[in-house]
Design an enzyme around this catalytic site. Sequence first.
Site, PDB file in Angstrom:
ATOM      1  N   TYR A  97     -59.417  47.608  -2.080  1.00 34.43           N
ATOM      2  CA  TYR A  97     -58.973  48.885  -1.517  1.00 34.43           C
ATOM      3  C   TYR A  97     -58.008  47.485  -0.352  1.00 34.43           C
ATOM      4  O   TYR A  97     -56.918  48.358   0.033  1.00 34.43           O
ATOM      5  CB  TYR A  97     -60.142  48.964  -0.242  1.00 34.43           C
ATOM      6  CG  TYR A  97     -59.936  49.992   0.797  1.00 34.43           C
ATOM      7  CD1 TYR A  97     -60.030  50.785   0.495  1.00 34.43           C
ATOM      8  CD2 TYR A  97     -58.897  49.577   2.031  1.00 34.43           C
ATOM      9  CE1 TYR A  97     -59.434  52.377   0.805  1.00 34.43           C
ATOM     10  CE2 TYR A  97     -59.167  50.752   3.286  1.00 34.43           C
ATOM     11  CZ  TYR A  97     -59.067  51.977   2.106  1.00 34.43           C
ATOM     12  OH  TYR A  97     -59.045  52.890   3.181  1.00 34.43           O
ATOM     13  N   PHE A 106     -33.236  69.238  -1.662  1.00 33.25           N
ATOM     14  CA  PHE A 106     -34.037  69.459  -2.528  1.00 33.25           C
ATOM     15  C   PHE A 106     -35.052  69.920  -1.776  1.00 33.25           C
ATOM     16  O   PHE A 106     -35.060  69.963  -1.235  1.00 33.25           O
ATOM     17  CB  PHE A 106     -34.739  67.866  -3.420  1.00 33.25           C
ATOM     18  CG  PHE A 106     -36.285  67.397  -4.641  1.00 33.25           C
ATOM     19  CD1 PHE A 106     -35.076  67.881  -5.767  1.00 33.25           C
ATOM     20  CD2 PHE A 106     -36.359  68.078  -4.480  1.00 33.25           C
ATOM     21  CE1 PHE A 106     -35.947  68.174  -6.715  1.00 33.25           C
ATOM     22  CE2 PHE A 106     -37.962  67.768  -5.524  1.00 33.25           C
ATOM     23  CZ  PHE A 106     -37.279  68.285  -6.585  1.00 33.25           C
ATOM     24  N   THR A 107     -35.528  70.191  -3.380  1.00 34.06           N
ATOM     25  CA  THR A 107     -37.166  71.436  -2.563  1.00 34.06           C
ATOM     26  C   THR A 107     -38.154  71.387  -1.575  1.00 34.06           C
ATOM     27  O   THR A 107     -38.500  71.392  -0.425  1.00 34.06           O
ATOM     28  CB  THR A 107     -37.414  72.604  -3.825  1.00 34.06           C
ATOM     29  OG1 THR A 107     -37.780  70.605  -4.968  1.00 34.06           O
ATOM     30  CG2 THR A 107     -36.867  72.954  -4.565  1.00 34.06           C
ATOM     31  N   ASP A 142     -32.237  58.322  -0.119  1.00 34.57           N
ATOM     32  CA  ASP A 142     -33.264  58.977  -1.273  1.00 34.57           C
ATOM     33  C   ASP A 142     -33.165  58.722  -2.869  1.00 34.57           C
ATOM     34  O   ASP A 142     -32.429  59.490  -2.900  1.00 34.57           O
ATOM     35  CB  ASP A 142     -33.789  60.464  -1.108  1.00 34.57           C
ATOM     36  CG  ASP A 142     -34.705  61.536  -2.131  1.00 34.57           C
ATOM     37  OD1 ASP A 142     -35.097  60.565  -3.506  1.00 34.57           O
ATOM     38  OD2 ASP A 142     -34.688  62.571  -2.410  1.00 34.57           O
ATOM     39  N   LYS A 168     -39.638  59.014 -11.066  1.00 34.80           N
ATOM     40  CA  LYS A 168     -38.728  58.968 -11.818  1.00 34.80           C
ATOM     41  C   LYS A 168     -38.094  57.812 -11.923  1.00 34.80           C
ATOM     42  O   LYS A 168     -38.147  56.927 -12.613  1.00 34.80           O
ATOM     43  CB  LYS A 168     -37.953  59.940 -10.140  1.00 34.80           C
ATOM     44  CG  LYS A 168     -37.876  61.061 -10.188  1.00 34.80           C
ATOM     45  CD  LYS A 168     -36.812  62.219 -10.810  1.00 34.80           C
ATOM     46  CE  LYS A 168     -37.303  63.860 -10.465  1.00 34.80           C
ATOM     47  NZ  LYS A 168     -36.738  64.518 -11.571  1.00 34.80           N
ATOM     48  N   ARG A 213     -33.398  76.906 -12.610  1.00 32.11           N
ATOM     49  CA  ARG A 213     -32.704  75.980 -11.263  1.00 32.11           C
ATOM     50  C   ARG A 213     -31.990  77.295 -10.617  1.00 32.11           C
ATOM     51  O   ARG A 213     -30.894  76.945 -10.687  1.00 32.11           O
ATOM     52  CB  ARG A 213     -32.974  75.338 -11.503  1.00 32.11           C
ATOM     53  CG  ARG A 213     -33.489  74.002 -11.668  1.00 32.11           C
ATOM     54  CD  ARG A 213     -34.195  73.143 -10.164  1.00 32.11           C
ATOM     55  NE  ARG A 213     -35.182  73.705 -10.049  1.00 32.11           N
ATOM     56  CZ  ARG A 213     -36.152  73.218  -9.411  1.00 32.11           C
ATOM     57  NH1 ARG A 213     -36.265  71.890  -9.274  1.00 32.11           N
ATOM     58  NH2 ARG A 213     -37.133  73.829  -8.767  1.00 32.11           N
ATOM     59  N   PHE A 245     -42.061  79.944  -7.981  1.00 27.05           N
ATOM     60  CA  PHE A 245     -41.304  79.461  -9.426  1.00 27.05           C
ATOM     61  C   PHE A 245     -42.255  78.542  -9.987  1.00 27.05           C
ATOM     62  O   PHE A 245     -42.574  78.605 -10.738  1.00 27.05           O
ATOM     63  CB  PHE A 245     -39.838  78.181  -9.201  1.00 27.05           C
ATOM     64  CG  PHE A 245     -40.298  76.836  -7.851  1.00 27.05           C
ATOM     65  CD1 PHE A 245     -39.871  77.505  -6.800  1.00 27.05           C
ATOM     66  CD2 PHE A 245     -40.490  76.234  -9.046  1.00 27.05           C
ATOM     67  CE1 PHE A 245     -40.369  75.781  -6.253  1.00 27.05           C
ATOM     68  CE2 PHE A 245     -40.771  75.018  -8.578  1.00 27.05           C
ATOM     69  CZ  PHE A 245     -40.574  75.456  -7.106  1.00 27.05           C
TER      70      PHE A 245
HETATM   71  N1  F0G Z   1     -36.165  63.954  -4.222  1.00 25.06           N
HETATM   72  C1  F0G Z   1     -35.410  63.752  -5.366  1.00 25.06           C
HETATM   73  C2  F0G Z   1     -34.588  64.135  -5.439  1.00 25.06           C
HETATM   74  C3  F0G Z   1     -36.434  64.676  -6.985  1.00 25.06           C
HETATM   75  O1  F0G Z   1     -35.807  65.112  -7.793  1.00 25.06           O
HETATM   76  C4  F0G Z   1     -37.850  64.513  -6.444  1.00 25.06           C
HETATM   77  C5  F0G Z   1     -38.887  65.250  -7.588  1.00 25.06           C
HETATM   78  C6  F0G Z   1     -38.284  64.271  -5.671  1.00 25.06           C
HETATM   79  C7  F0G Z   1     -37.565  63.891  -4.634  1.00 25.06           C
HETATM   80  C8  F0G Z   1     -39.671  64.249  -4.843  1.00 25.06           C
HETATM   81  O2  F0G Z   1     -40.584  63.369  -5.616  1.00 25.06           O
HETATM   82  O3  F0G Z   1     -41.681  64.909  -7.051  1.00 25.06           O
HETATM   83  O4  F0G Z   1     -42.691  62.254  -6.814  1.00 25.06           O
HETATM   84  O5  F0G Z   1     -42.858  64.184  -5.003  1.00 25.06           O
HETATM   85  N2  F0G Z   1     -38.448  66.032  -8.177  1.00 25.06           N
HETATM   86  C9  F0G Z   1     -39.200  66.827  -9.764  1.00 25.06           C
HETATM   87  C10 F0G Z   1     -38.133  67.385 -10.523  1.00 25.06           C
HETATM   88  C11 F0G Z   1     -40.307  67.242  -9.186  1.00 25.06           C
HETATM   89  O6  F0G Z   1     -38.548  67.656 -11.567  1.00 25.06           O
HETATM   90  O7  F0G Z   1     -37.292  66.988 -10.097  1.00 25.06           O
HETATM   91  P1  F0G Z   1     -41.749  64.306  -6.298  1.00 25.06           P
END
Ligand code: F0G
Length: 482
Positions: free
Chosen positions: A80, A132-133, A223, A266, A389, A455
Amino acid sequence: MSNVKFYYGGNVPLEMHKVRIVQKLNLVSIERRLEAIKEAGNNTFLLKNRDVFMDMLTDSGVNAMSDKQLAAMMEADDSYAGSETFTKLENKITEIFGKKYFLPAHQGRACENILSQAFVKQGSVIPMNYHFTTSKAHVYLNGGTVEEIIIDEGLNITSEYPFKGNMNVEKLKALITKHGAEKIAFVRLEAGTNLIGGQPFSLQNMKEVHTVCKDFDIMLILDASLLADNLHFIKTREEVCKNMSIREITRAMADLSDVIYFSARKLGCARGGGICTNDKAVYLKLRELVTLYEGFLTYGGMSVREMEAIVVGLDETMDENMINQGPQFIEYMVNELKKHGVPVVTPAGGLGCHINAMEFLSHVPQSQYPAGALASALYLVSGVRGMERGTVSEQRDENGNETFSNMELLRLAMPRRVFTLSQVNYAIDRIRWLYENRKLVGGLTFVEEPPILRFFFGKLATASDWQTELVAKFKADFGDNL
Ligand code: F0G
């Protein structure tokens, strides 16, 4: 491909790895694909893997892992608190990014939650090269707003400009002057800008953004989720960086950042995430939130096995022959499609190949979701799963009206080291066929529309019976072949 030249011409990307574990794929019949896409409400997120041939939905958590990553996972130290595995990861972060403090989190958006909770207040403004979303959603949840100040070229779908992810520095200065520096919680630069086609920013641009941030005493947050691709592009497209090693470029970027966060789904080809900084006050502020939302400070919601894989994965990211695999396969796919007239985002970026659905399906109005329709049609004729997208990925405004997106893209992600060139050629073949038969493809309408993140779970129906016609044409051209 490093500097490999094919003697008889016809250079193609060359895999700099060999395959030692494989996963069997299914290519189900077009009749089953028609059923499957109907069951999924024409939403590729809702398809089952067993019906998918090439999964190009995302590169998140599905990059191929190396033998060394798998081996490292076997000797993870689980506890832990105080695990050796955490110390290894912390040391690797310090070695690569030169940051003393590391905070683990279970994935990228968890880092965004923590950073937004810590720094975004009611009325805060967050300038970004592009949103980013999830990064945008967390800013809004905490009462802030996002200002996208990508250079004009960034939204130009077909371009030769090498760094479409650059931030407009003049607009940044103007924004700060307009709102006052105290309103700007931080500036966020996204490497390998996801939603405009995986486009990079240059080291020069980052330096300029950094200077403005320093002048106004504003924190610069990087990021780094798509850092690997951005590193490759800086090395290959930015003349003054061509003799720098990937490690040197990484360190130069890190030195310009006050805080770095990343999705290790990623970056590092595993599953997890983290935040690092040299600022002790920032670290202490974030530390409380990590323990509240993620877990104790030496795992932060990650399995120690994944943390071991990230240590090795980050190290492997410093290898040019590893990080060039994604961009080179993508460039090949983009160039082949372009050669045959298929409208794609150029120049080729990282992350994946992006098809311009607005032009591909120019007869489908934006209100009938051309990118969603194209994703559905491509799956139907190939078993290739991409991601919409475009407008489906947006949200309605407060009056219930559609917010039409700047671009209608079908993203075909290229998970790193997963697909062979023949599979990529198969996808190209089917996309070309679909382009020739594009007039058969019609639009979509929502039948189930969740109010947020529609989506992911929304279901759509075809606006006419175009899928039956498309299947009939496919059968006429391909006979009993798949
Ligand atoms: N920032 C970027 C540039 C991303 O592409 C993503 C995720 C995140 C933050 C969030 O990271 O998924 O680990 O919580 N992109 C994925 C995609 C979901 O399919 O492009 P996460």
